[in-house]
Scaffold this active site. Structure first.
Site, PDB file in Angstrom:
ATOM      1  CB  CYS A  99      -2.455   1.057  -2.845  1.00 30.85           C
ATOM      2  SG  CYS A  99      -2.718   2.625  -3.077  1.00 30.85           S
ATOM      3  CG  ASP A 122      -2.018   1.090   1.186  1.00 32.84           C
ATOM      4  OD1 ASP A 122      -2.421   1.517   0.163  1.00 32.84           O
ATOM      5  OD2 ASP A 122      -2.040   1.940   2.373  1.00 32.84           O
ATOM      6  CB  SER A 123       0.289   4.689  -0.905  1.00 34.38           C
ATOM      7  OG  SER A 123      -1.082   4.998  -0.220  1.00 34.38           O
ATOM      8  CB  CYS A 156     -10.405   4.833  -0.818  1.00 33.35           C
ATOM      9  SG  CYS A 156      -8.966   5.609  -0.104  1.00 33.35           S
ATOM     10  CD  GLU A 208      -3.226   9.116   6.359  1.00 33.66           C
ATOM     11  OE1 GLU A 208      -2.347  10.084   6.790  1.00 33.66           O
ATOM     12  OE2 GLU A 208      -3.002   8.206   5.578  1.00 33.66           O
ATOM     13  CG  HIS A 242      -7.443   6.205   4.091  1.00 37.98           C
ATOM     14  ND1 HIS A 242      -6.281   5.303   3.571  1.00 37.98           N
ATOM     15  CD2 HIS A 242      -6.398   7.044   5.118  1.00 37.98           C
ATOM     16  CE1 HIS A 242      -5.003   5.807   3.747  1.00 37.98           C
ATOM     17  NE2 HIS A 242      -5.066   6.568   4.826  1.00 37.98           N
TER      18      HIS A 242
HETATM   19  N1  DGL Z   1      -4.162   3.882  -0.320  1.00 44.32           N
HETATM   20  C1  DGL Z   1      -4.801   4.731  -1.289  1.00 44.32           C
HETATM   21  C2  DGL Z   1      -5.947   4.088  -1.961  1.00 44.32           C
HETATM   22  O1  DGL Z   1      -6.463   3.090  -1.504  1.00 44.32           O
HETATM   23  C3  DGL Z   1      -5.274   6.058  -0.317  1.00 44.32           C
HETATM   24  C4  DGL Z   1      -4.069   6.847   0.194  1.00 44.32           C
HETATM   25  C5  DGL Z   1      -3.352   7.436  -0.894  1.00 44.32           C
HETATM   26  O2  DGL Z   1      -3.741   8.264  -1.660  1.00 44.32           O
HETATM   27  O3  DGL Z   1      -2.032   7.102  -1.071  1.00 44.32           O
HETATM   28  O4  DGL Z   1      -6.390   4.654  -2.787  1.00 44.32           O
END
Ligand code: DGL
Length: 273
Positions: A81, A18-19, A193, A158, A195
């Site tokens: 991600c 993930d990012s 997403c 966050e 989050h």
């Molecule tokens: N992990 C990203 C997603 O699921 C969200 C956070 C980011 O923009 O890096 O799209």
């Protein structure tokens, strides 16, 4: 992954990318669906957010992450991600030597099954929405999609404001704009997403009551379990190893909320080294 090793009951090593910390929501679902595995999680916290970046940048980062996780022994890669999956799954698959599962196809599959009206609303980052990856995956299943970028949700989650009045107001505006222009009767809301699973209770109370919520994290965990197939019961205790490209302390602190359990053993990694 060799069938012979699986039949001997060897625990698979699953790489999760993930990012940042958001993908821990996918890992949390995977720990329930596949508890008997060794997980290696890579969060590219120094380079997030991916959701506002270009295809070329996200693809370059994602390929680097793929190669890193393979060096850690990953036998199956899960691209937790949504942005990386939506923008760069073909590039990741091309670079990978092991099977890859992204979050978009499992989420779209579940949404298509759940929608009687064949009309679905998808929430995601700006980049995910601009890619139309969810719309393509849903249209291939005979479902119309309206995609809505919700850029304020990631920073609000966050910040820990998952039940905050400000977040509620933002959600009300986003959903009002999403369930519009012919999509008033859409009957499924896809959380596209990493989050957004933390906002599920709030979104449940804001979304129209007839709407079913599909969490792509849960759908992906089910897809991983199906891919691994029936395996002999093991200890039921997962091995967990975490890598982050920015502060390990911040990853531990924020990540604990996303994973829903304390995080230890975070190792700092710099992919340029
Ligand atoms: N992990 C990203 C997603 O699921 C969200 C956070 C980011 O923009 O890096 O799209």
């Amino acid at each position: 992954m060799a069938a012979k090793e699986q039949s001997r009951g060897k625990r698979p090593i699953l790489g999760v990318f993930d990012s940042g910390v958001g993908g821990l929501t996918v890992l949390q679902s995977m720990l329930q669906a596949v508890p008997d595995a060794d997980y290696v999680y890579f969060g590219d916290t120094a380079r997030l957010p991916y959701g506002s970046k270009s295809v070329d940048t996200v693809a370059k980062y994602a390929v680097e992450a793929t190669q890193f996780l393979e060096r850690q022994g990953a036998e199956l890669l899960v691209i937790a991600c949504n942005t990386a999956t939506a923008l760069a799954l073909p590039q990741i698959e091309q670079a990978a030597r092991v099977p890859v599962i992204g979050v978009v196809e499992p989420g779209a599959e579940r949404a298509a099954e759940a929608s009687h009206k064949k009309q679905v609303v998808v929430l995601g980052t700006e980049a995910t929405v601009a890619s139309h990856a969810y719309a393509r995956a849903l249209e291939a299943r005979g479902v119309q999609a309206r995609e809505k970028a919700c850029p304020l949700f990631v920073p609000l989650v966050e910040e820990g404001w998952v039940e905050h009045p400000v977040t509620r107001q933002v959600a009300e505006i986003y959903l009002r704009e999403a369930f519009a222009e012919g999509f008033e009767q859409a009957d499924v809301l896809v959380l596209g997403c990493t989050h957004y699973p933390l906002l599920k209770p709030l979104l449940r109370s804001v979304a129209p009551p007839h709407v079913a919520i599909v969490d792509s994290a849960e759908s992906t965990a089910q897809a991983v379990a199906a891919k691994l197939g029936a395996r002999p019961a093991g200890s039921g205790h997962a091995g967990l190893k975490f890598f982050a490209t920015d502060s390990v302390e911040k990853f531990r602190r924020l990540g604990t909320r996303f994973l829903g359990r304390p995080i230890k053993n975070v190792i700092h990694v710099d992919l340029r080294e």
